[in-house]
Scaffold this motif. Sequence first.
Motif, mmCIF file in Angstrom:
data_model
loop_
_atom_site.group_PDB
_atom_site.id
_atom_site.type_symbol
_atom_site.label_atom_id
_atom_site.label_comp_id
_atom_site.label_asym_id
_atom_site.label_seq_id
_atom_site.Cartn_x
_atom_site.Cartn_y
_atom_site.Cartn_z
ATOM 1 N N ASN A 147 -23.817 14.612 -26.971
ATOM 2 C CA ASN A 147 -23.748 13.713 -27.545
ATOM 3 C C ASN A 147 -23.642 13.567 -29.499
ATOM 4 O OD1 ASN A 147 -23.346 12.689 -24.825
ATOM 5 N ND2 ASN A 147 -25.188 11.765 -25.278
ATOM 6 N N VAL A 194 -28.305 20.390 -37.132
ATOM 7 C CA VAL A 194 -27.895 20.344 -36.024
ATOM 8 C C VAL A 194 -29.130 21.204 -35.487
ATOM 9 C CG1 VAL A 194 -27.023 21.944 -33.888
ATOM 10 C CG2 VAL A 194 -25.378 20.908 -35.594
ATOM 11 N N ARG A 205 -18.434 11.712 -29.125
ATOM 12 C CA ARG A 205 -19.558 12.451 -29.535
ATOM 13 C C ARG A 205 -20.488 11.833 -30.435
ATOM 14 N NH1 ARG A 205 -19.662 18.513 -28.855
ATOM 15 N NH2 ARG A 205 -17.584 18.276 -28.929
ATOM 16 N N MET A 222 -19.595 21.304 -35.614
ATOM 17 C CA MET A 222 -20.411 22.686 -35.338
ATOM 18 C C MET A 222 -21.106 21.627 -33.726
ATOM 19 S SD MET A 222 -23.483 24.345 -37.250
ATOM 20 C CE MET A 222 -22.367 25.400 -37.447
ATOM 21 N N ARG A 223 -20.740 22.557 -32.874
ATOM 22 C CA ARG A 223 -21.968 21.059 -31.968
ATOM 23 C C ARG A 223 -23.500 21.985 -31.705
ATOM 24 N NH1 ARG A 223 -19.622 20.181 -25.681
ATOM 25 N NH2 ARG A 223 -21.674 19.208 -24.269
ATOM 26 N N ARG A 228 -21.890 15.663 -32.796
ATOM 27 C CA ARG A 228 -21.550 16.610 -33.363
ATOM 28 C C ARG A 228 -21.087 16.403 -34.854
ATOM 29 N NH1 ARG A 228 -14.972 18.283 -31.775
ATOM 30 N NH2 ARG A 228 -15.961 18.887 -29.504
ATOM 31 N N TYR A 282 -20.758 14.088 -40.882
ATOM 32 C CA TYR A 282 -19.741 14.873 -41.942
ATOM 33 C C TYR A 282 -20.269 15.342 -42.464
ATOM 34 C CZ TYR A 282 -15.639 12.936 -38.400
ATOM 35 O OH TYR A 282 -14.520 12.542 -37.662
ATOM 36 N N ASP A 305 -19.767 11.268 -34.726
ATOM 37 C CA ASP A 305 -19.758 12.510 -35.871
ATOM 38 C C ASP A 305 -20.794 12.150 -36.645
ATOM 39 O OD1 ASP A 305 -17.265 14.012 -33.923
ATOM 40 O OD2 ASP A 305 -16.762 11.314 -33.736
ATOM 41 N N TRP A 310 -19.472 18.220 -38.191
ATOM 42 C CA TRP A 310 -18.838 18.363 -39.121
ATOM 43 C C TRP A 310 -18.402 19.180 -40.792
ATOM 44 C CZ3 TRP A 310 -13.594 18.360 -36.395
ATOM 45 C CH2 TRP A 310 -14.036 17.580 -34.459
ATOM 46 N N ASP A 365 -30.990 18.899 -33.064
ATOM 47 C CA ASP A 365 -31.717 19.352 -30.987
ATOM 48 C C ASP A 365 -33.335 19.525 -31.410
ATOM 49 O OD1 ASP A 365 -29.150 19.742 -31.120
ATOM 50 O OD2 ASP A 365 -29.327 22.047 -31.552
ATOM 51 N N ASP A 398 -12.955 13.480 -29.387
ATOM 52 C CA ASP A 398 -14.250 13.238 -27.946
ATOM 53 C C ASP A 398 -15.138 11.399 -28.428
ATOM 54 O OD1 ASP A 398 -16.289 13.958 -29.089
ATOM 55 O OD2 ASP A 398 -15.839 15.780 -28.807
#
Length: 201
Positions: free
Chosen positions: A7, A27, A61, A1-2, A9, A65, A63, A11, A31, A59
């Motif tokens: 930068n 997130v 970014r 989920m972004r 993510r 979890y 991560d 999961w 943000d 990628d």
Amino acid sequence: MRGLRPNVRVWYDSTRAADQTQAQAAVAALDGAIWPTLITTLGFKEPLTDAALTCNGGDGRLDIYIVPNMVERGMTTPAAPSGNASEVFIAIQDGLAGDSLLYPVTHHFMHAIEWSYSMAAPQASYGWMRNALANWAVEAVYPGNPLLLADAACHMNSNFLPINSQAAGACTNDASRSRDHGAYLLYQYIGRTSGNTKVRE
């Protein structure tokens, strides 16, 4: 989920609705408060990109979890644990919400920031300062978080020990927790008397 931050993510297991809700909350926190406070306003370095690693989540970014059945609320794992700077990934215990989620996400994001700096010695040698600074980050972003306030007892109940002691047994909320989680009080004092930018400096 972004989210909005390019930068990071988060999961989660898409078959578990509660994990999706938790990922969305993480997130939103990254943000709305954590990144803006620690990176944008206070000027700490961003976590290192892991783009060059073979196992990197697809990628560069950072991560994060959501992990079921974790014992700890969170864990930051560096790719090069013996070094003085490293890419990392973060695991957060599932089933957390509200203050109980904001605390570990902020604390471990600060660990990711710490690992972004090239230090004079291996990260582990900085001992008590790492958890103290990570807990101060919670204070900077979410002052009054009740889990953070509970950690203050780790230090206050054992103030006869030197500040660099990482002994366990003094925390009233978790006897296995090490007292350096309460040493954030030093950074809190600096932040409240001289400003949080002084802590970064």
